[in-house]
Design a protein around this motif. Structure first.
Motif, PDB file in Angstrom:
ATOM      1  N   VAL A 167      52.161  74.482  31.570  1.00  0.00           N
ATOM      2  CA  VAL A 167      53.352  73.909  32.186  1.00  0.00           C
ATOM      3  C   VAL A 167      54.136  73.089  31.167  1.00  0.00           C
ATOM      4  CG1 VAL A 167      54.192  72.296  33.932  1.00  0.00           C
ATOM      5  CG2 VAL A 167      52.365  73.908  34.496  1.00  0.00           C
ATOM      6  N   GLU A 168      53.428  72.332  30.332  1.00  0.00           N
ATOM      7  CA  GLU A 168      54.086  71.529  29.297  1.00  0.00           C
ATOM      8  C   GLU A 168      54.928  72.406  28.377  1.00  0.00           C
ATOM      9  OE1 GLU A 168      52.916  68.836  25.344  1.00  0.00           O
ATOM     10  OE2 GLU A 168      51.348  69.737  26.604  1.00  0.00           O
ATOM     11  N   VAL A 169      54.362  73.532  27.956  1.00  0.00           N
ATOM     12  CA  VAL A 169      55.092  74.438  27.061  1.00  0.00           C
ATOM     13  C   VAL A 169      56.290  75.039  27.784  1.00  0.00           C
ATOM     14  CG1 VAL A 169      54.952  76.582  25.738  1.00  0.00           C
ATOM     15  CG2 VAL A 169      53.046  74.962  25.681  1.00  0.00           C
ATOM     16  N   MET A 170      56.123  75.408  29.040  1.00  0.00           N
ATOM     17  CA  MET A 170      57.233  75.972  29.811  1.00  0.00           C
ATOM     18  C   MET A 170      58.375  74.975  29.955  1.00  0.00           C
ATOM     19  SD  MET A 170      55.522  78.278  32.816  1.00  0.00           S
ATOM     20  CE  MET A 170      54.867  79.903  32.426  1.00  0.00           C
ATOM     21  N   GLN A 174      62.313  75.375  28.732  1.00  0.00           N
ATOM     22  CA  GLN A 174      63.467  75.149  29.596  1.00  0.00           C
ATOM     23  C   GLN A 174      64.604  74.457  28.862  1.00  0.00           C
ATOM     24  OE1 GLN A 174      62.549  73.350  33.416  1.00  0.00           O
ATOM     25  NE2 GLN A 174      60.623  74.474  33.572  1.00  0.00           N
ATOM     26  N   ILE A 175      64.266  73.669  27.854  1.00  0.00           N
ATOM     27  CA  ILE A 175      65.283  72.971  27.075  1.00  0.00           C
ATOM     28  C   ILE A 175      66.185  73.960  26.354  1.00  0.00           C
ATOM     29  CG2 ILE A 175      65.667  71.387  25.129  1.00  0.00           C
ATOM     30  CD1 ILE A 175      63.057  70.029  25.851  1.00  0.00           C
ATOM     31  N   ASP A 177      66.696  77.098  27.316  1.00  0.00           N
ATOM     32  CA  ASP A 177      67.222  78.096  28.237  1.00  0.00           C
ATOM     33  C   ASP A 177      68.678  77.759  28.580  1.00  0.00           C
ATOM     34  OD1 ASP A 177      67.812  79.856  30.314  1.00  0.00           O
ATOM     35  OD2 ASP A 177      65.759  79.785  31.103  1.00  0.00           O
ATOM     36  N   PRO A 178      69.635  78.566  28.109  1.00  0.00           N
ATOM     37  CA  PRO A 178      71.053  78.253  28.351  1.00  0.00           C
ATOM     38  C   PRO A 178      71.454  78.304  29.817  1.00  0.00           C
ATOM     39  CG  PRO A 178      70.819  80.475  27.477  1.00  0.00           C
ATOM     40  CD  PRO A 178      69.464  79.833  27.373  1.00  0.00           C
ATOM     41  N   TYR A 179      70.648  78.964  30.654  1.00  0.00           N
ATOM     42  CA  TYR A 179      70.972  79.071  32.066  1.00  0.00           C
ATOM     43  C   TYR A 179      70.623  77.809  32.846  1.00  0.00           C
ATOM     44  CZ  TYR A 179      71.637  84.040  31.112  1.00  0.00           C
ATOM     45  OH  TYR A 179      72.086  85.232  30.595  1.00  0.00           O
ATOM     46  N   LEU A 180      69.815  76.942  32.253  1.00  0.00           N
ATOM     47  CA  LEU A 180      69.380  75.738  32.953  1.00  0.00           C
ATOM     48  C   LEU A 180      70.197  74.505  32.576  1.00  0.00           C
ATOM     49  CD1 LEU A 180      65.485  76.143  32.866  1.00  0.00           C
ATOM     50  CD2 LEU A 180      67.100  76.850  34.641  1.00  0.00           C
ATOM     51  N   ASN A 181      70.779  74.518  31.368  1.00  0.00           N
ATOM     52  CA  ASN A 181      71.607  73.394  30.901  1.00  0.00           C
ATOM     53  C   ASN A 181      70.884  72.049  30.988  1.00  0.00           C
ATOM     54  OD1 ASN A 181      74.002  74.941  30.343  1.00  0.00           O
ATOM     55  ND2 ASN A 181      74.311  75.104  32.564  1.00  0.00           N
ATOM     56  N   ARG A 182      69.618  72.060  30.622  1.00  0.00           N
ATOM     57  CA  ARG A 182      68.861  70.816  30.644  1.00  0.00           C
ATOM     58  C   ARG A 182      69.158  69.991  29.409  1.00  0.00           C
ATOM     59  NH1 ARG A 182      62.702  71.216  32.537  1.00  0.00           N
ATOM     60  NH2 ARG A 182      62.969  69.027  31.963  1.00  0.00           N
ATOM     61  N   GLU A 183      69.241  68.685  29.584  1.00  0.00           N
ATOM     62  CA  GLU A 183      69.522  67.781  28.472  1.00  0.00           C
ATOM     63  C   GLU A 183      68.443  66.709  28.361  1.00  0.00           C
ATOM     64  OE1 GLU A 183      73.426  66.251  28.997  1.00  0.00           O
ATOM     65  OE2 GLU A 183      74.416  68.189  28.681  1.00  0.00           O
ATOM     66  N   ASP A 184      67.230  67.048  28.769  1.00  0.00           N
ATOM     67  CA  ASP A 184      66.116  66.105  28.720  1.00  0.00           C
ATOM     68  C   ASP A 184      65.797  65.730  27.282  1.00  0.00           C
ATOM     69  OD1 ASP A 184      66.120  67.988  30.913  1.00  0.00           O
ATOM     70  OD2 ASP A 184      64.357  66.948  31.672  1.00  0.00           O
ATOM     71  N   LEU A 191      58.236  71.333  19.875  1.00  0.00           N
ATOM     72  CA  LEU A 191      59.660  71.652  19.922  1.00  0.00           C
ATOM     73  C   LEU A 191      60.039  72.739  18.920  1.00  0.00           C
ATOM     74  CD1 LEU A 191      61.229  68.101  20.379  1.00  0.00           C
ATOM     75  CD2 LEU A 191      61.291  69.981  22.023  1.00  0.00           C
ATOM     76  N   ALA A 192      59.641  72.558  17.666  1.00  0.00           N
ATOM     77  CA  ALA A 192      60.029  73.512  16.615  1.00  0.00           C
ATOM     78  C   ALA A 192      59.435  74.900  16.840  1.00  0.00           C
ATOM     79  CB  ALA A 192      59.651  72.970  15.240  1.00  0.00           C
ATOM     80  N   PRO A 193      58.105  75.023  17.078  1.00  0.00           N
ATOM     81  CA  PRO A 193      57.555  76.366  17.293  1.00  0.00           C
ATOM     82  C   PRO A 193      58.100  77.039  18.544  1.00  0.00           C
ATOM     83  CG  PRO A 193      55.865  74.684  17.655  1.00  0.00           C
ATOM     84  CD  PRO A 193      57.021  74.009  17.006  1.00  0.00           C
TER      85      PRO A 193
END
Length: 220
Positions: A167-170, A174-175, A177-184, A191-193
């Motif tokens: 779940v953590e990796v998913m 999500q960050i 994923d352009p369809y979600l527009n998340r800005e967390d 992050l890099a891999p």
């Protein structure tokens, strides 16, 4: 000692390697091993030769299409003890079973190997595992990317990690994923891999991602 860069020896094949390949071929179940079966991948990393190349060599080994391979089968095919002895002698040579010493002071530009090595500060994860999680990511919706989802639990069990790690990796995927527009704001060594894999597959190469994931199942 100052480090110097060398190219990874992807296809540096030596005739002596036939012994290592034959020993693996004869392990039960006898035959050509799957490209990403763990024993074949482990041998690939040891020799710095991609698993796809070794698998092609296995087919040549099975077909016995050269006099040299025929002699190898005649000498070792029905003599597992003799084969094991030959493999032990080969591995005692420089560069076998002492990779850290052999490459001391040398920075290797690895290709496929890095995908099967633990991620820095996250030793329970490897890039190939992120591939598997990304493939599942595209089969779920954000609301189902939780520990209780059967697919999440099944994948976690197969890879021998906890569902909350999946779940953590998913959540990191999500960050990107352009369809979600998340800005967390997330601070993670993943992050890099994760970004590298998203850029490689994203939304345009899902068939390639699915096919690779199906093959990687053999690794686990």
């Amino acid at each position: 000692m100052q480090k110097k860069k060398v190219m990874a020896r992807d296809c540096l094949w030596h005739e002596e390697y036939w012994l290592l390949l034959m020993q693996l071929y004869l392990k039960k179940p006898v035959g050509v091993k799957a490209t990403y079966s763990k024993p074949l991948v482990d041998l690939s990393i040891e020799l710095h030769i991609p698993p796809q190349v070794l698998r092609k060599k296995m087919f040549k080994l099975r077909s016995i299409d050269t006099p040299r391979i025929k002699r190898l089968w005649e000498k070792y095919g029905k003599s597992p003890n003799k084969l094991a002895d030959g493999v032990r002698k080969l591995r005692r040579m420089t560069g076998f079973s002492n990779a850290e010493e052999f490459y001391d002071g040398v920075e290797i530009n690895e290709s496929f190997e890095k995908y099967f090595r633990p991620i820095d500060r996250r030793p329970e994860l490897k890039p190939v595992m992120l591939v598997m999680i990304l493939n599942l990511y595209f089969r779920l919706t954000p609301i189902t990317m939780v520990e209780e989802t059967p697919e999440v639990r099944h994948l976690a069990k197969m890879m021998k990690i906890s569902p909350d790690t999946v779940v953590e990796v998913m959540e990191i995927f999500q960050i990107y994923d352009p369809y979600l527009n998340r800005e967390d704001m997330i601070f993670s060594t993943l992050l890099a891999p994760c970004q590298e894999l998203w850029q490689r597959f994203g939304n345009d190469k899902l068939e390639e991602l699915s096919a690779l994931s199906a093959q990687l199942v053999e690794y686990f």
